[in-house]
Design a protein around this motif. Structure first.
Motif, short mmCIF file in Angstrom:
data_model
loop_
_atom_site.label_atom_id
_atom_site.label_comp_id
_atom_site.label_asym_id
_atom_site.label_seq_id
_atom_site.Cartn_x
_atom_site.Cartn_y
_atom_site.Cartn_z
N VAL A 150 11.47 -6.27 -37.64
CA VAL A 150 10.86 -4.99 -37.98
C VAL A 150 9.35 -5.14 -37.81
O VAL A 150 8.77 -6.11 -38.30
CB VAL A 150 11.15 -4.60 -39.45
N SER A 151 8.74 -4.19 -37.11
CA SER A 151 7.29 -4.14 -36.96
C SER A 151 6.82 -2.77 -37.42
O SER A 151 7.38 -1.76 -37.01
CB SER A 151 6.87 -4.35 -35.51
N VAL A 152 5.79 -2.76 -38.26
CA VAL A 152 5.28 -1.50 -38.79
C VAL A 152 3.76 -1.55 -38.80
O VAL A 152 3.19 -2.61 -39.09
CB VAL A 152 5.80 -1.26 -40.24
N THR A 153 3.12 -0.43 -38.49
CA THR A 153 1.67 -0.31 -38.64
C THR A 153 1.38 0.93 -39.49
O THR A 153 2.15 1.89 -39.49
CB THR A 153 0.95 -0.17 -37.28
N ALA A 154 0.27 0.88 -40.22
CA ALA A 154 -0.12 2.00 -41.08
C ALA A 154 -1.62 1.92 -41.36
O ALA A 154 -2.25 0.88 -41.12
CB ALA A 154 0.67 1.97 -42.38
N LEU A 206 1.38 0.96 -45.61
CA LEU A 206 2.20 -0.05 -44.93
C LEU A 206 3.45 -0.36 -45.73
O LEU A 206 4.55 -0.44 -45.17
CB LEU A 206 1.38 -1.32 -44.70
N ASP A 246 5.73 2.73 -45.43
CA ASP A 246 6.32 2.84 -44.09
C ASP A 246 7.34 1.73 -43.82
O ASP A 246 8.35 1.97 -43.15
CB ASP A 246 5.23 2.83 -43.02
N PHE A 247 7.11 0.53 -44.35
CA PHE A 247 8.06 -0.57 -44.21
C PHE A 247 9.38 -0.22 -44.90
O PHE A 247 10.46 -0.32 -44.31
CB PHE A 247 7.45 -1.85 -44.81
N GLU A 300 11.13 2.58 -43.09
CA GLU A 300 11.77 2.08 -41.87
C GLU A 300 13.09 1.37 -42.18
O GLU A 300 14.07 1.53 -41.46
CB GLU A 300 10.82 1.13 -41.13
N ARG A 357 -0.88 -4.14 -40.04
CA ARG A 357 0.36 -4.38 -39.29
C ARG A 357 1.21 -5.39 -40.05
O ARG A 357 0.71 -6.36 -40.62
CB ARG A 357 0.05 -4.93 -37.91
#
Length: 139
Positions: free
Chosen positions: A50-54, A60, A63-64, A67, A96
């Motif tokens: 899993v890759s997330v940016t905010a 973050l 959003d993590f 996701e 990130r």
């Protein structure tokens, strides 16, 4: 790292601690899995990334978790055994996260539906002992 489930009106909350920011993010994600299911098989499911940016640390975390809920619904598999490898500040570009989890097919567990993560009462702060977080989930 550790987490504790707490009752919250009609929702459920996860209070988590960790020595590092990565550890507290993983603990909250494990708390999300525990809110979804009491017993998780240990020998079922493959790991995925899993890759997330905010724009901020709090965003973050939100959003993590969002996701993970999305991936649960799309893959029909409960993310468990979370590992947050890195969290990096990208300057003006925000933050990130790179993580992984094991996906357990929903037909292998007796899962409760956690509908969404909320910003209601969300807290993420550094303490003398490490990091603490509190997140409320809509059930």
């Amino acid at each position: 790292m550790e987490y504790e489930l707490r009752d919250h009106t009609a929702d459920v909350a996860v209070a988590a601690t960790g020595d590092t920011l990565e550890a507290v993010f993983a603990a909250v994600a494990d708390g999300l899995a525990a809110a979804s299911c009491d017993d998780v098989p240990v020998d079922v499911g493959d790991r995925f990334t899993v890759s997330v940016t905010a724009e901020s640390r709090e965003a973050l975390l939100f959003d993590f978790l969002d996701e993970l809920i999305y991936l649960r619904d799309v893959r029909e598999a409960l993310p468990v055994d979370h590992r947050v490898e890195t969290i990096d500040e990208l300057g003006s570009e925000g933050w990130r996260l790179e993580a992984s989890a094991r996906e357990v097919p929903l037909d292998e567990v007796d899962a409760r539906e956690v509908k969404a993560v909320t910003y209601s009462e969300m807290r993420l702060e550094q303490t003398d002992e490490g990091w603490e977080s509190y997140v409320v989930f809509d059930v």
